[in-house]
Design an enzyme around this catalytic site. Structure first.
Site, PDB file in Angstrom:
ATOM      1  N   GLY A 186       0.774  -1.197  -0.137  1.00 28.81           N
ATOM      2  CA  GLY A 186      -0.008   0.047  -0.205  1.00 28.81           C
ATOM      3  C   GLY A 186       0.932   1.158   0.235  1.00 28.81           C
ATOM      4  O   GLY A 186       0.633   2.393   0.787  1.00 28.81           O
TER       5      GLY A 186
ATOM      6  N   VAL B  82      -3.413  -7.019  -2.045  1.00 28.28           N
ATOM      7  CA  VAL B  82      -3.018  -7.839  -0.975  1.00 28.28           C
ATOM      8  C   VAL B  82      -3.985  -8.868  -0.505  1.00 28.28           C
ATOM      9  O   VAL B  82      -3.858  -9.678   0.257  1.00 28.28           O
ATOM     10  CB  VAL B  82      -2.586  -7.194   0.202  1.00 28.28           C
TER      11      VAL B  82
ATOM     12  N   ASN C 235       1.534  -2.463   5.600  1.00 26.72           N
ATOM     13  CA  ASN C 235       0.499  -1.286   5.507  1.00 26.72           C
ATOM     14  C   ASN C 235      -0.677  -0.999   4.929  1.00 26.72           C
ATOM     15  O   ASN C 235      -1.503  -0.375   5.195  1.00 26.72           O
ATOM     16  CB  ASN C 235       1.657  -0.203   5.102  1.00 26.72           C
TER      17      ASN C 235
ATOM     18  N   SER D  56      -4.104   0.401  13.716  1.00 29.79           N
ATOM     19  CA  SER D  56      -5.024   1.463  14.116  1.00 29.79           C
ATOM     20  C   SER D  56      -5.296   1.426  15.355  1.00 29.79           C
ATOM     21  O   SER D  56      -5.616   0.627  15.750  1.00 29.79           O
ATOM     22  CB  SER D  56      -6.208   1.465  13.100  1.00 29.79           C
TER      23      SER D  56
ATOM     24  N   TYR E  72     -13.673  -2.341  10.250  1.00 29.97           N
ATOM     25  CA  TYR E  72     -12.386  -1.914  10.339  1.00 29.97           C
ATOM     26  C   TYR E  72     -11.618  -1.965  11.488  1.00 29.97           C
ATOM     27  O   TYR E  72     -10.398  -2.610  11.595  1.00 29.97           O
ATOM     28  CB  TYR E  72     -12.289  -0.237  10.042  1.00 29.97           C
TER      29      TYR E  72
ATOM     30  N   LYS F 172      -8.525  -4.481  12.452  1.00 32.38           N
ATOM     31  CA  LYS F 172      -7.273  -4.003  13.167  1.00 32.38           C
ATOM     32  C   LYS F 172      -6.884  -4.614  14.405  1.00 32.38           C
ATOM     33  O   LYS F 172      -5.777  -4.973  14.613  1.00 32.38           O
ATOM     34  CB  LYS F 172      -7.487  -2.360  13.219  1.00 32.38           C
TER      35      LYS F 172
END
Ligand SMILES: NC(=O)c1ccc[n+]([C@@H]2O[C@H](COP(=O)([O-])OP(=O)(O)OC[C@H]3O[C@@H](n4cnc5c(N)ncnc54)[C@H](O)[C@@H]3O)[C@@H](O)[C@H]2O)c1
Length: 249
Positions: free
Chosen positions: A13, A65, A91, A142, A155, A159
């Site tokens: 990324g 990915v 990343n 994150s 999300y 993470k």
């Protein structure tokens, strides 16, 4: 910081945003950065810009990915070109700020597939190389995994999954001489942030929550990554380092 001028860093990324800044910052230290991204045009431009400006050997490999085969191809191209990998930065990631009722099954699966499965596929592709050659692995995760804010449930879950993966790998690979950590940013000025906080008002509200009163820059993360890749940080292992301007604690 670095004495061997042929070191290779692979960053997923890295066509844009934090990943690009990490690639540039490592190039300034003399590393050869491999740019991995599914954005072909931006990826090619980033690798070309870095090679030209910093006189290192940077090249781009197109990869999604969320596709394990793509990562195996990345690994093979890196070894063919440089015969080594020293630092792996996991990343690549996507984020959507939504409530659970707004998250479709498709979107849930897409976020988990890119952010979490993608991290595993990246790690797995290079695992044997680290077993034999040691080195450093850095996850970009994150603060959402800790706070449950700043993105949707998909999300934050992805993470948090990365944190579990990082901790396991640190236990497995620490004894083999591989140093593994996570950097957990909160608000860093990139396109992801523009989507999450699109107007002036939402930015002002956000700033009030950050004690040092500024939104983070990609370089804030990149400088920490360079430190974590250096010999000076070798006693920091299996850690999640928040880079958040003091917002969380
Ligand atoms: N910006 C922030 O405030 C912030 C905060 C916390 C964590 N993060 C994390 O930092 C990382 C980088 O975020 P950013 O802000 O630079 O995002 P960004 O959107 O600016 O850049 C992400 C890069 O990843 C690439 N990418 C996305 N999905 C991909 C895939 N499936 N395969 C290959 N490449 C892919 C994109 O093309 C882009 O170049 C992410 O993991 C993100 O979750 C960012």
């Amino acid at each position: 910081m670095q004495d061997d001028k042929n070191q290779v860093v692979v960053i997923t990324g890295s066509a844009k945003g934090i990943g690009k800044s990490i690639a540039v910052t490592f190039a300034k230290q003399g590393y050869n950065p491999v740019i991995v991204d599914f954005n072909e045009q931006a990826g090619e431009e980033t690798a070309e810009e870095i090679s030209r400006k910093y006189h290192v050997s940077s090249f781009f490999v197109k990869a999604d990915v969320s596709n394990a085969e793509d990562l195996i191809n990345v690994r093979n191209q890196v070894i063919e070109r440089f015969s080594r990998i020293d630092v792996l930065i996991i990343n690549a990631g996507i984020s959507y700020l939504r409530t659970i009722d707004e998250i479709s099954i498709d979107e849930w699966e897409r976020v988990i597939k890119i952010n979490l499965h993608g991290s595993f596929y990246t790690l797995k592709a290079f695992y044997e190389d680290f077993l034999t050659n040691k080195g450093k692995i850095i996850f970009i995760t994150s603060g959402s995994a800790i706070t449950g804010t700043g993105g949707g449930a998909h999300y934050a879950s992805s993470k948090a999954g990365q944190h579990g993966l990082m901790r396991t790998v640190s236990k497995e690979l620490g004894p083999k001489g591989v140093n593994v950590n996570a950097i957990a940013p909160r608000v860093i000025q990139t396109e992801i942030l523009d989507h999450l906080y699109p107007n002036e008002e939402s930015r002002k509200e956000l700033l009030k929550k950050i004690p040092i009163n500024r939104i983070g820059q990609p370089e804030d993360i990149a400088n920490l990554a360079v430190f974590l890749a250096s010999p000076e940080s070798s006693y920091i292992h299996g850690q999640i380092i928040l880079a958040d301007g003091g917002r969380t604690y």
